[in-house]
Design an enzyme around this catalytic site. Structure first.
Site, PDB file in Angstrom:
ATOM      1  N   SER A   7      40.195  43.739  43.937  1.00 51.65           N
ATOM      2  CA  SER A   7      38.920  44.287  43.476  1.00 51.65           C
ATOM      3  C   SER A   7      38.968  45.804  43.556  1.00 51.65           C
ATOM      4  O   SER A   7      39.158  46.378  44.635  1.00 51.65           O
ATOM      5  CB  SER A   7      37.779  43.769  44.349  1.00 51.65           C
ATOM      6  OG  SER A   7      36.631  44.560  44.111  1.00 51.65           O
ATOM      7  N   HIS A  30      40.297  42.847  39.206  1.00 51.33           N
ATOM      8  CA  HIS A  30      38.938  42.313  39.382  1.00 51.33           C
ATOM      9  C   HIS A  30      37.950  43.475  39.356  1.00 51.33           C
ATOM     10  O   HIS A  30      38.032  44.401  40.165  1.00 51.33           O
ATOM     11  CB  HIS A  30      38.860  41.557  40.711  1.00 51.33           C
ATOM     12  CG  HIS A  30      37.558  40.866  40.964  1.00 51.33           C
ATOM     13  ND1 HIS A  30      37.251  39.632  40.445  1.00 51.33           N
ATOM     14  CD2 HIS A  30      36.474  41.243  41.682  1.00 51.33           C
ATOM     15  CE1 HIS A  30      36.049  39.262  40.843  1.00 51.33           C
ATOM     16  NE2 HIS A  30      35.541  40.232  41.598  1.00 51.33           N
ATOM     17  N   ASP A  32      34.078  44.608  39.578  1.00 51.05           N
ATOM     18  CA  ASP A  32      32.765  44.192  40.074  1.00 51.05           C
ATOM     19  C   ASP A  32      31.677  45.045  39.449  1.00 51.05           C
ATOM     20  O   ASP A  32      31.577  46.241  39.722  1.00 51.05           O
ATOM     21  CB  ASP A  32      32.719  44.336  41.599  1.00 51.05           C
ATOM     22  CG  ASP A  32      33.524  43.258  42.287  1.00 51.05           C
ATOM     23  OD1 ASP A  32      33.274  42.070  42.002  1.00 51.05           O
ATOM     24  OD2 ASP A  32      34.399  43.596  43.113  1.00 51.05           O
ATOM     25  N   MET A  34      27.699  45.730  39.078  1.00 51.06           N
ATOM     26  CA  MET A  34      26.432  45.483  39.810  1.00 51.06           C
ATOM     27  C   MET A  34      25.324  46.339  39.216  1.00 51.06           C
ATOM     28  O   MET A  34      25.546  47.512  38.911  1.00 51.06           O
ATOM     29  CB  MET A  34      26.617  45.861  41.280  1.00 51.06           C
ATOM     30  CG  MET A  34      27.775  45.172  41.961  1.00 51.06           C
ATOM     31  SD  MET A  34      27.886  45.705  43.670  1.00 51.06           S
ATOM     32  CE  MET A  34      29.390  44.867  44.166  1.00 51.06           C
ATOM     33  N   HIS A  63      33.564  40.543  36.895  1.00 48.03           N
ATOM     34  CA  HIS A  63      32.587  39.772  37.667  1.00 48.03           C
ATOM     35  C   HIS A  63      31.226  40.455  37.520  1.00 48.03           C
ATOM     36  O   HIS A  63      30.980  41.496  38.116  1.00 48.03           O
ATOM     37  CB  HIS A  63      33.072  39.742  39.127  1.00 48.03           C
ATOM     38  CG  HIS A  63      32.126  39.105  40.091  1.00 48.03           C
ATOM     39  ND1 HIS A  63      32.270  39.242  41.458  1.00 48.03           N
ATOM     40  CD2 HIS A  63      31.028  38.336  39.904  1.00 48.03           C
ATOM     41  CE1 HIS A  63      31.298  38.573  42.062  1.00 48.03           C
ATOM     42  NE2 HIS A  63      30.530  38.030  41.151  1.00 48.03           N
ATOM     43  N   MET A  65      27.602  40.943  38.296  1.00 50.65           N
ATOM     44  CA  MET A  65      26.508  40.679  39.249  1.00 50.65           C
ATOM     45  C   MET A  65      25.282  41.381  38.692  1.00 50.65           C
ATOM     46  O   MET A  65      24.815  42.389  39.227  1.00 50.65           O
ATOM     47  CB  MET A  65      26.899  41.210  40.638  1.00 50.65           C
ATOM     48  CG  MET A  65      27.955  40.342  41.312  1.00 50.65           C
ATOM     49  SD  MET A  65      28.769  41.164  42.688  1.00 50.65           S
ATOM     50  CE  MET A  65      30.090  41.965  41.791  1.00 50.65           C
ATOM     51  N   MET A 136      31.723  32.512  45.826  1.00 49.88           N
ATOM     52  CA  MET A 136      31.582  33.703  46.670  1.00 49.88           C
ATOM     53  C   MET A 136      31.733  33.298  48.141  1.00 49.88           C
ATOM     54  O   MET A 136      31.099  32.352  48.610  1.00 49.88           O
ATOM     55  CB  MET A 136      30.205  34.347  46.470  1.00 49.88           C
ATOM     56  CG  MET A 136      29.969  34.965  45.108  1.00 49.88           C
ATOM     57  SD  MET A 136      31.198  36.199  44.607  1.00 49.88           S
ATOM     58  CE  MET A 136      31.033  37.433  45.901  1.00 49.88           C
ATOM     59  N   ASP A 174      36.044  34.949  46.431  1.00 45.53           N
ATOM     60  CA  ASP A 174      35.803  36.395  46.422  1.00 45.53           C
ATOM     61  C   ASP A 174      34.964  36.781  47.631  1.00 45.53           C
ATOM     62  O   ASP A 174      33.831  36.314  47.765  1.00 45.53           O
ATOM     63  CB  ASP A 174      35.075  36.755  45.115  1.00 45.53           C
ATOM     64  CG  ASP A 174      34.791  38.237  44.954  1.00 45.53           C
ATOM     65  OD1 ASP A 174      35.224  39.037  45.798  1.00 45.53           O
ATOM     66  OD2 ASP A 174      34.126  38.584  43.951  1.00 45.53           O
TER      67      ASP A 174
HETATM   68  C1  DX5 Z   1      31.404  41.579  46.425  1.00 47.59           C
HETATM   69  C2  DX5 Z   1      32.427  41.679  45.331  1.00 47.59           C
HETATM   70  C3  DX5 Z   1      33.814  41.527  45.803  1.00 47.59           C
HETATM   71  C4  DX5 Z   1      34.248  42.580  46.786  1.00 47.59           C
HETATM   72  C5  DX5 Z   1      35.326  42.004  47.649  1.00 47.59           C
HETATM   73  O1  DX5 Z   1      30.134  41.568  45.858  1.00 47.59           O
HETATM   74  O2  DX5 Z   1      32.207  40.687  44.353  1.00 47.59           O
HETATM   75  O3  DX5 Z   1      34.720  41.423  44.722  1.00 47.59           O
HETATM   76  O4  DX5 Z   1      34.710  43.744  46.178  1.00 47.59           O
HETATM   77  O5  DX5 Z   1      35.645  42.930  48.623  1.00 47.59           O
HETATM   78  P1  DX5 Z   1      36.366  42.499  49.972  1.00 47.59           P
HETATM   79  O6  DX5 Z   1      37.646  41.856  49.597  1.00 47.59           O
HETATM   80  O7  DX5 Z   1      36.537  43.801  50.676  1.00 47.59           O
HETATM   81  O8  DX5 Z   1      35.434  41.556  50.682  1.00 47.59           O
HETATM   82 ZN    ZN Z   2      33.786  40.276  42.791  1.00 45.79          ZN
END
Ligand code: DX5
Ligand code: ZN
Length: 214
Positions: A7, A30, A32, A34, A63, A65, A136, A174
């Site tokens: 990520s 990956h 993320d 948000m 991903h 969110m 998750m 994840d």
């Molecule tokens: C959390 C994200 C993850 C996050 C994982 O909302 O979807 O992808 O970056 O980070 P680590 O591996 O540090 O938990």
């Molecule tokens: Zn993620």
């Protein structure tokens, strides 16, 4: 073969190209996304996906969110996402369905994501249609949280259903995935592991990626 999806939430955004090249041994990037509504944090969006696309040949695992992702999935596909995953909690079922259709109409892979409190059953309406299911193992929103081992029964259940109904579908986890937690995920049946801090905080990133493969 276990796939690793680092990520970039844990990368240095001022040196993103450098940090993406550091994970050349991985299987996916990956990304993320948000929106500050579906999760209490804001990260990156469509222009960043488009620019990442130019600097790597790795598949982009995006991903989302975000609330009502159906509004944006086509733009993420056009920006260069290979796989777009949406949360089942992020809209009404008909809109989740419509988002999956839109992703497929763009020739891309679609995934659905389950938050920790969302039961495995919520994946069932989409199970035979999607190319990936993401479980998750932390509450979405932030990197660096503690791995929730109590999600493993959900991973096992989904592995059984996937093997029965859609064996080509990938099963991803994840959140909090690290050398001390990756084995549990693999044993439960996950075949794609997302890892942010465990990859980017490692001194030797290629060695860490090898280690996470179990
Ligand atoms: C959390 C994200 C993850 C996050 C994982 O909302 O979807 O992808 O970056 O980070 P680590 O591996 O540090 O938990
Ligand atoms: Zn993620």
């Amino acid at each position: 073969m276990i796939k690793i999806a680092p990520s970039i939430l844990s990368a240095d955004f001022a040196n993103l190209e450098r940090d993406i090249h550091k994970i050349a041994d991985a299987d996916y990037v990956h990304v993320d996304v948000m929106d500050g509504r579906f999760v209490p944090n804001i990260s990156i969006g469509i222009p960043v996906v488009r620019d990442i696309r130019r600097v790597t040949d790795l598949p982009l695992d995006v991903h989302l969110m975000i609330q009502e992702p159906v509004r944006y999935v086509e733009q993420f596909c056009d920006a260069g996402a290979d796989l777009v995953s949406i949360h089942v909690e992020s809209d009404m079922p008909e809109n989740i369905q419509s988002a999956i259709h839109k992703i497929h109409a763009k020739g891309k892979k679609a995934g659905i994501v389950l938050k920790p409190k969302t039961p495995a059953e919520c994946a069932l309406p989409y199970l035979s249609q999607v190319e990936l299911i993401l479980v998750m193992t932390v509450e979405p929103g932030f990197g660096g949280q503690k791995f929730m081992a109590d999600m493993m029964p959900k991973v096992r259940t989904l592995r059984q259903w996937i093997d029965r109904d859609n064996p080509g579908c990938e099963l991803e986890v994840d959140g909090g995935v690290a050398p001390d937690t990756c084995r549990q995920c693999i044993d439960a049946g996950a075949n794609v592991l997302v890892a942010g801090s465990a990859v980017y905080q490692a001194q030797d990133i290629p060695a860490r990626i090898r280690q996470l493969r179990g």
